[in-house]
Design an enzyme around this catalytic site. Structure first.
Site, PDB file in Angstrom:
ATOM      1  N   HIS A 121     -40.360 -18.223  -7.167  1.00  0.00           N
ATOM      2  CA  HIS A 121     -40.990 -16.878  -6.539  1.00  0.00           C
ATOM      3  C   HIS A 121     -40.475 -16.733  -5.182  1.00  0.00           C
ATOM      4  CE1 HIS A 121     -45.435 -15.049  -6.028  1.00  0.00           C
ATOM      5  NE2 HIS A 121     -44.390 -14.470  -5.619  1.00  0.00           N
ATOM      6  N   LEU A 122     -39.594 -15.383  -5.417  1.00  0.00           N
ATOM      7  CA  LEU A 122     -38.695 -14.976  -4.089  1.00  0.00           C
ATOM      8  C   LEU A 122     -39.629 -14.594  -2.999  1.00  0.00           C
ATOM      9  CD1 LEU A 122     -38.350 -11.722  -3.783  1.00  0.00           C
ATOM     10  CD2 LEU A 122     -37.084 -12.036  -5.815  1.00  0.00           C
ATOM     11  N   HIS A 123     -39.012 -14.894  -1.980  1.00  0.00           N
ATOM     12  CA  HIS A 123     -39.634 -14.501  -0.692  1.00  0.00           C
ATOM     13  C   HIS A 123     -38.515 -14.160   0.693  1.00  0.00           C
ATOM     14  CE1 HIS A 123     -39.192 -18.798  -1.159  1.00  0.00           C
ATOM     15  NE2 HIS A 123     -39.076 -18.849   0.077  1.00  0.00           N
ATOM     16  N   MET A 124     -39.022 -13.150   1.488  1.00  0.00           N
ATOM     17  CA  MET A 124     -38.262 -12.810   2.369  1.00  0.00           C
ATOM     18  C   MET A 124     -38.756 -13.729   3.846  1.00  0.00           C
ATOM     19  SD  MET A 124     -35.930 -10.483   3.389  1.00  0.00           S
ATOM     20  CE  MET A 124     -35.899  -8.944   3.025  1.00  0.00           C
TER      21      MET A 124
END
Ligand SMILES: [Zn+2]
Length: 163
Positions: A121-124
């Site tokens: 789950h990508l995130h910045m």
């Protein structure tokens, strides 16, 4: 010292690496939480939310997370991708106001090989930086000594994002 240039490689969130951690995605789990303070969520947007890193590299270390459970940036809609960038700008402004940093790191690690702690789950990551980070906090073993506790950070950032 790539450590100084890619701090988020070392930034993990509660439970993600715990042997008894739930199999379910931590971010999807947090999204469903009812108590934002306990879940460390400081802001809920249309397609994304902002959450404090439970093991911050520096005080004010947050992550902007899309609601969509996606492991690649290209899987997000243009609208969601734009919201991530918009919230990054907003967080940069809030962190500058609250913490007066010398610089700000904004970045994503996509995939385990790229250093992602939670790779499904990508995130910045957005975090304030100071010229002398190494002096700003002392590192004892794996424990970082930060001048501000998470509940204080949650209070300050969530309040700033409301105004
Ligand atoms: Zn997820």
């Amino acid at each position: 010292m790539d450590y100084l240039f890619t701090p988020w490689r070392y930034a993990y969130i509660t439970g993600a690496h715990h042997p008894n951690a739930p199999k379910e995605c931590l971010f999807c789990d947090r999204l469903k939480a009812t108590g934002d303070e306990a879940a460390l969520i400081v802001y809920r947007g249309k397609n994304c939310f902002i959450i404090l890193n439970a093991y911050p590299y520096t005080n004010g270390h947050v992550m902007i997370v899309p609601h969509q459970h996606a492991s690649e940036l290209n899987k997000l809609s243009a609208e969601t991708a734009a919201e991530i960038m918009h919230l990054s700008q907003r967080m940069e402004r809030v962190l500058r106001e609250l913490y007066h940093p010398d610089g700000v790191n904004i970045g994503m690690n996509i995939g385990k090989a790229a250093g992602a702690g939670i790779d499904q789950h990508l995130h910045m990551h957005v975090l304030p930086r100071w010229v002398a980070d190494a002096n700003f906090m002392s590192v004892i073993g794996e424990t970082r000594m930060l001048p501000e506790t998470l509940d204080v950070t949650w209070e300050r950032i969530s309040k700033a994002l409301k105004s």
